[in-house]
Design an enzyme around this catalytic site. Structure first.
Site, PDB file in Angstrom:
ATOM      1  N   GLY A  64      10.716  38.964 -18.220  1.00 15.90           N
ATOM      2  CA  GLY A  64      11.733  38.075 -18.778  1.00 15.90           C
ATOM      3  C   GLY A  64      12.793  38.870 -19.538  1.00 15.90           C
ATOM      4  N   ASP A  73      -1.077  35.644 -15.748  1.00 17.21           N
ATOM      5  CA  ASP A  73      -0.661  34.247 -15.899  1.00 17.21           C
ATOM      6  C   ASP A  73      -1.306  33.736 -17.183  1.00 17.21           C
ATOM      7  OD1 ASP A  73      -0.280  31.550 -15.866  1.00 17.21           O
ATOM      8  OD2 ASP A  73      -1.163  31.207 -13.882  1.00 17.21           O
ATOM      9  N   TYR A 100       8.005  29.023 -21.198  1.00 15.90           N
ATOM     10  CA  TYR A 100       8.810  28.095 -20.395  1.00 15.90           C
ATOM     11  C   TYR A 100      10.091  27.912 -21.209  1.00 15.90           C
ATOM     12  CZ  TYR A 100      10.236  23.884 -17.899  1.00 15.90           C
ATOM     13  OH  TYR A 100      10.937  22.956 -17.157  1.00 15.90           O
ATOM     14  N   TYR A 146      11.089  21.045 -25.170  1.00 15.07           N
ATOM     15  CA  TYR A 146      10.955  22.506 -25.305  1.00 15.07           C
ATOM     16  C   TYR A 146      10.581  22.873 -26.741  1.00 15.07           C
ATOM     17  CZ  TYR A 146      12.541  27.336 -26.000  1.00 15.07           C
ATOM     18  OH  TYR A 146      12.626  28.666 -26.362  1.00 15.07           O
TER      19      TYR A 146
HETATM   20  P1  NDP Z   1      12.830  34.283 -20.172  1.00 11.45           P
HETATM   21  O1  NDP Z   1      12.895  32.922 -19.605  1.00 11.45           O
HETATM   22  O2  NDP Z   1      13.854  35.303 -19.790  1.00 11.45           O
HETATM   23  O3  NDP Z   1      11.419  34.942 -19.839  1.00 11.45           O
HETATM   24  C1  NDP Z   1      10.235  34.207 -19.914  1.00 11.45           C
HETATM   25  C2  NDP Z   1       9.221  34.905 -19.056  1.00 11.45           C
HETATM   26  O4  NDP Z   1       8.005  34.168 -19.133  1.00 11.45           O
HETATM   27  C3  NDP Z   1       9.611  34.984 -17.569  1.00 11.45           C
HETATM   28  O5  NDP Z   1       9.600  36.329 -17.156  1.00 11.45           O
HETATM   29  C4  NDP Z   1       8.513  34.198 -16.874  1.00 11.45           C
HETATM   30  O6  NDP Z   1       8.093  34.792 -15.686  1.00 11.45           O
HETATM   31  C5  NDP Z   1       7.389  34.304 -17.886  1.00 11.45           C
HETATM   32  N1  NDP Z   1       6.390  33.272 -17.653  1.00 11.45           N
HETATM   33  C6  NDP Z   1       6.575  31.956 -17.383  1.00 11.45           C
HETATM   34  N2  NDP Z   1       5.395  31.355 -17.169  1.00 11.45           N
HETATM   35  C7  NDP Z   1       4.449  32.312 -17.313  1.00 11.45           C
HETATM   36  C8  NDP Z   1       3.045  32.322 -17.200  1.00 11.45           C
HETATM   37  N3  NDP Z   1       2.354  31.217 -16.900  1.00 11.45           N
HETATM   38  N4  NDP Z   1       2.390  33.477 -17.423  1.00 11.45           N
HETATM   39  C9  NDP Z   1       3.069  34.603 -17.712  1.00 11.45           C
HETATM   40  N5  NDP Z   1       4.393  34.677 -17.816  1.00 11.45           N
HETATM   41  C10 NDP Z   1       5.081  33.535 -17.621  1.00 11.45           C
HETATM   42  O7  NDP Z   1      12.760  34.120 -21.746  1.00 11.45           O
HETATM   43  P2  NDP Z   1      13.349  35.039 -22.910  1.00 11.45           P
HETATM   44  O8  NDP Z   1      12.938  36.445 -22.685  1.00 11.45           O
HETATM   45  O9  NDP Z   1      14.766  34.707 -23.100  1.00 11.45           O
HETATM   46  O10 NDP Z   1      12.546  34.424 -24.145  1.00 11.45           O
HETATM   47  C11 NDP Z   1      11.539  35.168 -24.823  1.00 11.45           C
HETATM   48  C12 NDP Z   1      11.010  34.303 -25.939  1.00 11.45           C
HETATM   49  O11 NDP Z   1      12.059  33.988 -26.844  1.00 11.45           O
HETATM   50  C13 NDP Z   1      10.416  32.971 -25.514  1.00 11.45           C
HETATM   51  O12 NDP Z   1       9.272  32.707 -26.286  1.00 11.45           O
HETATM   52  C14 NDP Z   1      11.482  31.954 -25.862  1.00 11.45           C
HETATM   53  O13 NDP Z   1      10.922  30.698 -26.122  1.00 11.45           O
HETATM   54  C15 NDP Z   1      12.070  32.593 -27.089  1.00 11.45           C
HETATM   55  N6  NDP Z   1      13.452  32.208 -27.352  1.00 11.45           N
HETATM   56  C16 NDP Z   1      14.413  32.414 -26.409  1.00 11.45           C
HETATM   57  C17 NDP Z   1      15.721  32.059 -26.656  1.00 11.45           C
HETATM   58  C18 NDP Z   1      16.800  32.261 -25.642  1.00 11.45           C
HETATM   59  O14 NDP Z   1      17.950  31.949 -25.938  1.00 11.45           O
HETATM   60  N7  NDP Z   1      16.485  32.784 -24.456  1.00 11.45           N
HETATM   61  C19 NDP Z   1      16.115  31.466 -27.953  1.00 11.45           C
HETATM   62  C20 NDP Z   1      15.020  31.319 -28.872  1.00 11.45           C
HETATM   63  C21 NDP Z   1      13.756  31.685 -28.581  1.00 11.45           C
HETATM   64  P3  NDP Z   1       8.508  34.158 -14.273  1.00 11.45           P
HETATM   65  O15 NDP Z   1       9.994  34.249 -14.221  1.00 11.45           O
HETATM   66  O16 NDP Z   1       7.823  35.013 -13.291  1.00 11.45           O
HETATM   67  O17 NDP Z   1       8.020  32.738 -14.301  1.00 11.45           O
END
Ligand code: NDP
Length: 288
Positions: free
Chosen positions: A10, A37, A62, A126
């Site tokens: 991510g 996962d 998510y 969310y």
């Molecule tokens: P991303 O959406 O870029 O990344 C989330 C990752 O989680 C993806 O790589 C996804 O993989 C993975 N993922 C989803 N489901 C599963 C699963 N079942 N098991 C393992 N991995 C999984 O998020 P960010 O890096 O932007 O966010 C990081 C954190 O920061 C999160 O906790 C988010 O809630 C928090 N946050 C983010 C903000 C933002 O603006 N982005 C703002 C505030 C907080 P795949 O793609 O393969 O499903």
């Protein structure tokens, strides 16, 4: 020091990968969702048994804020059950959990920065699942760090900055909401703050009483505040893009999930406890 990163592909996961070479003393292990996962407890347990990590960073989530309104079960599975599973694995394998949460746990009715003690009141699925994930962790382990952050952007993945740059390549004008106030967070700055916390904690491992008092919730974003419109304006300025940018009210851009009107996070705690230096959001944007 062995550090497991869940959600390694991510935006934050890739930012951690980007800075990992600067920390040769840390053995980072990054797992994408196909390898680890977090909704599968047996999968978590197997990886923890094999790796025996000192720390687990949960960068998996998510994060589709609007889609969550129509997929609450999926959001719950990843943000609550997933967080719970990692906490269970951390408890069993004596691993310290660093979990990432969000400004969306707040309703946005404040007029001064939210402290870690402010009462959460999420307005959407969310935010509610992220809050429930925090609670699930707190019910299982004592040795955790929950880092709430906001408006995360980077050169990786999908984010507001990249959306603005894409729109600018497709259109002559863009309208952006100007009545929601928050603070952008460069994901690399967030990654560095997380690693600083881990390093600091590792150094204190022999002093358990001192260590115990450190655990808990922390807020981290860049410094300052702005609207999404201000953020877009600065993104175009920094990238020398000339475009017709129009401010609009939230009412002109309805979304399935309600956003907090104000979600600036107070960062006094992370600064005083860990000495984390927080860059101004504009300075950090220019670094990209
Ligand atoms: P991303 O959406 O870029 O990344 C989330 C990752 O989680 C993806 O790589 C996804 O993989 C993975 N993922 C989803 N489901 C599963 C699963 N079942 N098991 C393992 N991995 C999984 O998020 P960010 O890096 O932007 O966010 C990081 C954190 O920061 C999160 O906790 C988010 O809630 C928090 N946050 C983010 C903000 C933002 O603006 N982005 C703002 C505030 C907080 P795949 O793609 O393969 O499903």
């Amino acid at each position: 020091m062995v550090v497991l990163v869940a959600g390694g592909s991510g935006q934050l996961g890739q930012s951690l990968q980007f800075i990992a070479p600067n920390y040769p003393e840390i053995a980072f292990h990054f797992y994408g969702s196909s390898e680890l996962d977090i909704t599968d407890l047996e999968n978590c347990d197997a990886i923890f048994s094999q790796l025996k990590p000192d720390f687990c960073i949960n960068a998996a989530a998510y994060t589709a804020v609007d889609k969550a309104e129509s997929e609450p079960e999926k959001a719950h599975l990843i943000n609550v059950v997933g967080a719970k599973n990692l906490a269970e694995a951390c408890k069993k394998h004596d691993t310290i959990l660093v979990h990432i949460s969000t400004d969306f746990v707040f309703d946005g009715n404040a007029s001064k920065p939210y402290t870690e003690e402010a009462v959460p009141n999420p307005t959407g699925v969310y935010g509610q699942t992220k809050l429930n994930g925090e609670k699930a962790i707190q019910d299982i382990v004592d040795n955790y760090f929950i880092i709430r952050t906001s408006w995360v952007y980077s050169q990786f993945g999908t984010n507001f900055m990249k959306t603005m740059l894409r729109l600018a390549s497709e259109r002559d004008s863009v309208s952006v909401v100007s009545d929601q106030i928050g603070t952008p967070t460069n994901a690399v700055d967030l990654a560095e703050a997380v690693v600083e916390i881990i390093k600091h904690t590792e150094n204190l491992k022999s002093d358990l009483s001192n260590l115990t008092s450190l655990y808990g919730i922390y807020h981290f974003s860049n410094e300052g505040q702005c609207s999404w419109y201000d953020f877009a304006k600065k993104i175009f300025e920094v990238n020398n893009i000339s475009i017709n940018l129009q401010p609009i009210p939230t009412s002109a851009y309805p979304t399935p999930a309600e956003r907090p009107t104000y979600s600036v996070l107070g960062k006094s705690k992370i600064k005083s406890v860990f000495g984390v230096e927080v860059r101004d959001w504009e300075e950090s944007l220019r670094k990209i």
